[in-house]
Design a protein around this motif. Structure first.
Motif, PDB file in Angstrom:
ATOM      1  N   UNK A 158      33.774  44.973  80.018  1.00 44.35           N
ATOM      2  CA  UNK A 158      32.831  45.249  79.293  1.00 44.35           C
ATOM      3  C   UNK A 158      32.740  46.549  78.798  1.00 44.35           C
ATOM      4  N   UNK A 174      29.316  30.165  71.301  1.00 50.91           N
ATOM      5  CA  UNK A 174      28.753  31.439  71.713  1.00 50.91           C
ATOM      6  C   UNK A 174      29.278  32.434  70.898  1.00 50.91           C
ATOM      7  N   UNK A 178      28.111  34.816  66.801  1.00 53.38           N
ATOM      8  CA  UNK A 178      27.691  36.230  66.406  1.00 53.38           C
ATOM      9  C   UNK A 178      28.807  37.102  66.038  1.00 53.38           C
ATOM     10  N   UNK A 233      32.583  41.254  76.197  1.00 52.01           N
ATOM     11  CA  UNK A 233      32.451  40.102  76.880  1.00 52.01           C
ATOM     12  C   UNK A 233      31.961  38.889  75.918  1.00 52.01           C
ATOM     13  N   UNK A 234      31.945  37.823  76.453  1.00 49.61           N
ATOM     14  CA  UNK A 234      31.561  36.406  75.859  1.00 49.61           C
ATOM     15  C   UNK A 234      30.135  36.815  75.131  1.00 49.61           C
ATOM     16  N   UNK A 235      30.057  35.937  73.889  1.00 48.35           N
ATOM     17  CA  UNK A 235      28.671  35.736  73.148  1.00 48.35           C
ATOM     18  C   UNK A 235      28.288  37.243  72.633  1.00 48.35           C
ATOM     19  N   UNK A 236      26.946  37.436  73.345  1.00 52.11           N
ATOM     20  CA  UNK A 236      26.153  38.647  72.945  1.00 52.11           C
ATOM     21  C   UNK A 236      26.569  39.597  74.009  1.00 52.11           C
ATOM     22  N   UNK A 237      27.693  39.625  74.673  1.00 47.83           N
ATOM     23  CA  UNK A 237      28.298  40.534  75.568  1.00 47.83           C
ATOM     24  C   UNK A 237      29.142  41.664  74.891  1.00 47.83           C
TER      25      UNK A 237
END
Lengths: 401, 579
Positions: free
Chosen positions: A309, A265, A268, A326-330
């Motif tokens: 966040x 994840x 990106x 946050x994780x991934x697209x976060x």
């Protein structure tokens, strides 16, 4: 399935989370398969046969973290709220159960709570987790909760009530462990170049395994990648860093193939780091004390509620920048790349550490080790400032004989 | 009552009567909505022929519809399939479900048969039947256009009118109630379309709890590479799977004779992006927006469609594949069944269709003319009529989608245990066997798979009853959706409870099927998969499926379900004990 039970029982012990005498793993095929302490198995069977899941893990961590937690919890508390990003994201709050709320004959409360959440903390028993798909998933959930518990308690020593002498004594093996720096076992990675396909896979496998062996990450967390030409080699989502064989995706920069949909994840974030820094290798782990200290924020008049966040500040820990995300697209992909270029290392608030290298994985792994060693020392220094009695202070500074 | 309206709109097309019935709260709590409610509402009529006048066609929304719950503005349509003979449901997005809930209904039950084509127009005041003679024969887009101004539309095209056994009901936004031929059921009733409009808004019982659950779900979506990753479905739509399936050597090719098509890059996600520069599209209230359409708004094909009009038929022409998809959408016809039937036809003839032969034959199927008047029956009947039933790649008469079972053994089992026939979505093992969610499993192993499939079927029956999109569960789980449901309704639902509801729904469907003559013999894969290997290479061995291991795992599955070794209910009174 029996092999799965044996494998993850072994991992529970090897990862240092539990010992054989206080552990049980059970799985449901068309009958229940089991491994572990007879007493826990009795309880486990009573619980598992009432749940529509595949596996159940019960283990009491070798360090008396649960006793410490229950000693600190108010009698009214029904759950703990994890502070680390992974557990917060995937497990939410974690229910707690007192010893007078269940028995092997009456496990209803345990069943009820495990029907609601992936794992619970049970006084006098340990951590109980379920896996809805595999034995492995029960183990992963156990690791997540162990990680969350460790971070919560150790952070509470700094932010909540200072540890009592009794608590310091009960966690003596931990303090001894912290007195010994994590060894910089990186030399065999030197020369493990990023040239030929097979060499790259080999280098990633060694670096991943070493990261786990040095306890810089629990095996299922973290990720690793390198950039070769216009392609990126990256560990797959949910891959164990110590079992990367067959679990590395190759992703083209131009997205000419989407076969890498199974990549981590954090693809990106890795991509953005490569684009903005020119690095060639990235290692991302969750070293515990780096995570704990990243959560220590001295802001007193801050309006932000969701620090994981929303925080836009770049703080510093042991000379390394800390950012939120946050994780991934976060958000990690936006906030880490701008700050990682200067030091080659960045901490994500409550989450973990990203480190880059320009030729191989020597520098990223060494950076994780050094930062964690620095954070361990800093943690002990801060804790020394919190303990009120001299005996505690002596115990904290004591080296194992 | 939060979450539900407690109202059903009943329509009898034979008499023209329309009335409102109350739905008891206990029933709604026990079956949730969508698939579960629809299946329950068929209890007295599941044995009827799919084309019988009295058979109900049920449209049912779920308790989360009308709230900001992610991906929950969906409905299920339930009846008995003319293609498979099984009880049948299909979940669909678009705006129709949201409007139906906004009109104040949990469900619409349509029975009877009109003597002339009709449109059912639904508003908060009830329903009205309008003449539709002029619309009969019209393709979907023209029908939707003609009904604009009446809210959202669900319509059948010529395929449904002509009772093509895989005729769809199409939502005005391009979403399909696909696979099992419920469009033909609607056509048999001479119901051309349903329109629905409403503006009722719904509050939830516990707003802070709802908001927290929603936030948790969105965080999980963002953490899922399959959903919001650079190469995920939000970016490329489901054709993102084309390259992955090729790499895993499990893309059904030439009617499942092979499992790799060397030219699949011609219609992959990136190829579609390059050719069409698609825009993101999707269901109402969905943050993922996985549907892709052309700049002009024409829906582009999903993974199953590109792969089956592509590899399965040996076609690499993207324009032709997109055209085939458009024709199926316009005619109101299922793309998977259509493409598999064409591939079966190709193998029967000894030569697969050329790209330019697809479009005219698809139109012929919809209008049942020429060879189309045989192909409209689907691959199983086609192959049987041609004396080669083994060439139909279907289970219970439902054509298999684009995941070769030799490349994922959980998928092999799930095709067979599915109550609606060869469907990938009932247990969706691709999630863990290929996409590693929530954790990876060994795709070439049967170990533990029966239990995994059983739990996933229970879970997905719940999801189809909420009604939420299964793609959400590449990130979230019933834990978070249980929170949303509890916060919405004010009743407590946890994952364990929800799975028990799903189990009830699954078993009810299986019981209906059993009473309609289905036995364990129907839970079987086509012979090809046990005797012919897939396309091995690049270090991946794709052998035939081990028949004995398959049978052992099926036996385990029956035991786990509490069924006899023959896959039957030991208890003839099963239904009487259900709410």
């Amino acid at each position: 399935m029996k092999r799965q039970l044996e494998k993850y029982a072994g991992k529970l012990i090897a990862d240092g989370g539990a010992d054989a005498a206080s552990m049980a793993i059970l799985a449901k095929d068309d009958q229940i398969l089991e491994l572990g302490s007879p007493e826990l198995l009795q309880l486990g069977r009573a619980v598992l046969e009432r749940l529509n899941v595949v596996s159940l893990v019960i283990a009491d961590p070798s360090l008396p973290l649960l006793d410490t937690l229950f000693g600190r919890l108010s009698p009214q508390a029904s759950e703990i709220v994890p502070l680390d990003t992974e557990t917060r994201t995937f497990l939410h709050d974690i229910p707690v159960v007192r010893r007078d709320q269940f028995s092997a004959e009456h496990p209803e409360r345990l069943v009820e709570l495990l029907g609601q959440r992936k794992g619970i903390l049970v006084e006098g028993v340990g951590i109980m987790t379920t896996g809805s798909v595999t034995v492995e998933l029960g183990y992963i959930n156990y690791c997540s909760i162990y990680h969350a518990l460790f971070i919560k308690i150790l952070l509470d020593f700094l932010q909540g009530n200072p540890p009592t002498l009794n608590e310091i004594q009960s966690l003596l093996p931990l303090w001894h462990q912290l007195q010994v720096p994590i060894p910089e076992r990186v030399d065999d990675l030197r020369g493990a170049g990023l040239g030929e396909h097979e060499d790259i896979l080999h280098a990633m496998e060694i670096a991943g395994r070493r990261t786990v062996e040095l306890h810089l990450v629990d095996s299922f967390f973290g990720n690793i990648s390198c950039r070769v030409g216009s392609r990126q080699y990256i560990s797959q989502t949910g891959a164990s860093l110590d079992e990367l064989s067959g679990c590395i995706d190759i992703v083209a920069d131009d997205n000419s193939s989407t076969a890498g949909i199974t990549a981590s994840s954090e693809l990106i974030a890795h991509r953005a780091i490569y684009q903005q820094t020119g690095a060639a290798a990235i290692l991302h782990g969750h070293p515990k004390f780096s995570v704990i200290l990243s959560l220590l924020c001295e802001e007193t008049d801050c309006r932000i509620k969701d620090c994981w966040k929303e925080c836009e500040r770049v703080r510093s820990l042991c000379g390394t920048p800390i950012v939120a995300g946050e994780v991934g697209a976060g958000g990690i992909a936006k906030k880490v790349p701008p700050v990682i270029g200067e030091t080659g290392t960045a901490i994500v608030y409550g989450h973990g550490v990203f480190a880059t290298g320009s030729n191989d994985f020597v520098r990223p792994l060494r950076a994780l080790i050094r930062l964690e060693n620095d954070c361990r020392r800093e943690y002990l220094r801060l804790l020394q400032g919190r303990v009120v009695d001299s005996s505690s202070s002596v115990l904290l500074a004591q080296k194992q004989v | 009552m939060n979450g539900w309206c407690g109202r059903l709109l009943a329509v009898d097309l034979s008499s023209g009567k329309i009335w409102v019935e109350s739905l008891k709260q206990e029933l709604l709590q026990a079956y949730l909505g969508g698939r579960g409610l629809g299946v329950r509402l068929l209890r007295d009529s599941y044995h009827l022929d799919p084309f019988a006048s009295e058979i109900p066609l049920v449209f049912a929304v779920g308790p989360l519809c009308g709230t900001p719950a992610p991906t929950a503005a969906r409905l299920a349509v339930v009846s008995r399939s003319p293609l498979t003979g099984t009880i049948y449901d299909c979940s669909a997005g678009g705006r129709f479900a949201w409007r139906l809930k906004a009109a104040g209904f949990d469900a619409v039950r349509i029975s009877g048969q009109s003597t002339s084509p009709k449109v059912l127009a639904i508003t908060p005041q009830g329903g009205e039947l309008l003449p539709a003679t002029e619309l009969w024969g019209q393709p979907i887009a023209e029908t939707v256009q003609a009904l604009s101004g009446r809210g959202s539309v669900a319509a059948i095209g010529p395929a449904g009118e002509n009772r093509v056994l895989f005729g769809n009901i199409m939502m005005g936004e391009g979403n399909a109630v696909g696979r099992g031929g419920l469009g033909a059921v609607m056509g048999a009733k001479q119901l051309k379309a349903i329109t629905v409009d409403g503006d009722r808004r719904y509050d939830v019982a516990d707003r802070p709890r709802f908001d927290q659950a929603r936030k948790d779900i969105m965080r999980l979506f963002r953490a899922s590479p399959v959903i919001f990753g650079d190469l995920g479905i939000a970016e490329y739509g489901t054709p993102a799977l084309v390259d992955l399936m090729a790499q895993r050597r499990m893309a059904p090719t030439e009617n499942f004779r092979k499992t790799v098509f060397s030219r699949s890059d011609k219609y992959s996600g990136p190829a579609i992006r390059q050719a069409y520069q698609p825009k993101k599209d999707g269901c109402y209230g969905c943050p993922i927006q996985c549907k892709k359409s052309t700049r002009e708004g024409v829906p582009l094909p999903e993974y199953e469609t590109v792969s089956h009009f592509g590899a399965l038929n040996g076609v690499d022409d993207l324009r032709s594949i997109v055209q085939s998809n458009t024709i199926c959408n316009q005619m109101g016809m299922d793309t998977i069944s259509a493409a598999v039937t064409l591939a079966t036809w190709g193998e029967l003839r000894g030569t697969f269709l050329r790209a330019d032969e697809l479009a005219p034959l698809l139109r012929d199927i919809a209008f049942r003319r020429g060879d189309g008047d045989l192909l409209d029956l689907g691959s199983a009947r086609l192959a049987a009529q041609k004396g080669q039933p083994n060439l139909s790649m279907s289970v219970k008469g439902l054509e298999l989608p684009a995941y070769d079972p030799r490349g994922a053994y959980g998928m092999a089992l799930a095709y067979c245990t599915s109550n609606r026939g060869g469907c990938h979505l009932r247990a969706y093992p691709i999630s863990h066997e290929i996409l590693r969610k929530p954790v990876a499993t060994d795709r070439f192993s049967f170990a533990g798979k029966a239990r995994i499939i059983k739990i996933a079927e229970d879970t997905n029956a719940t999801i189809d009853s909420l009604v939420a999109c299964k793609f959400s569960f590449f990130g979230a789980s019933l834990e978070e959706y249980g929170e949303l449901l509890s916060a919405t309704t004010g009743c407590e639902y946890d994952p364990q409870h929800l799975k028990s509801i799903g189990e009830r729904i699954y078993l009810t469907e299986r019981f209906y099927n059993q009473q309609n003559g289905f036995t364990a013999a129907a839970d079987q894969l086509p012979e090809r998969f046990f005797v012919e290997p897939g396309s091995s290479g690049e270090g991946i061995e794709v052998p035939p499926i081990d028949r004995q291991r398959f049978a052992e795992e099926m036996d385990k599955y029956y035991r786990m379900r509490g069924l006899t070794p023959e896959g039957r209910f030991a208890d003839a009174d099963f239904l009487e004990r259900q709410p």
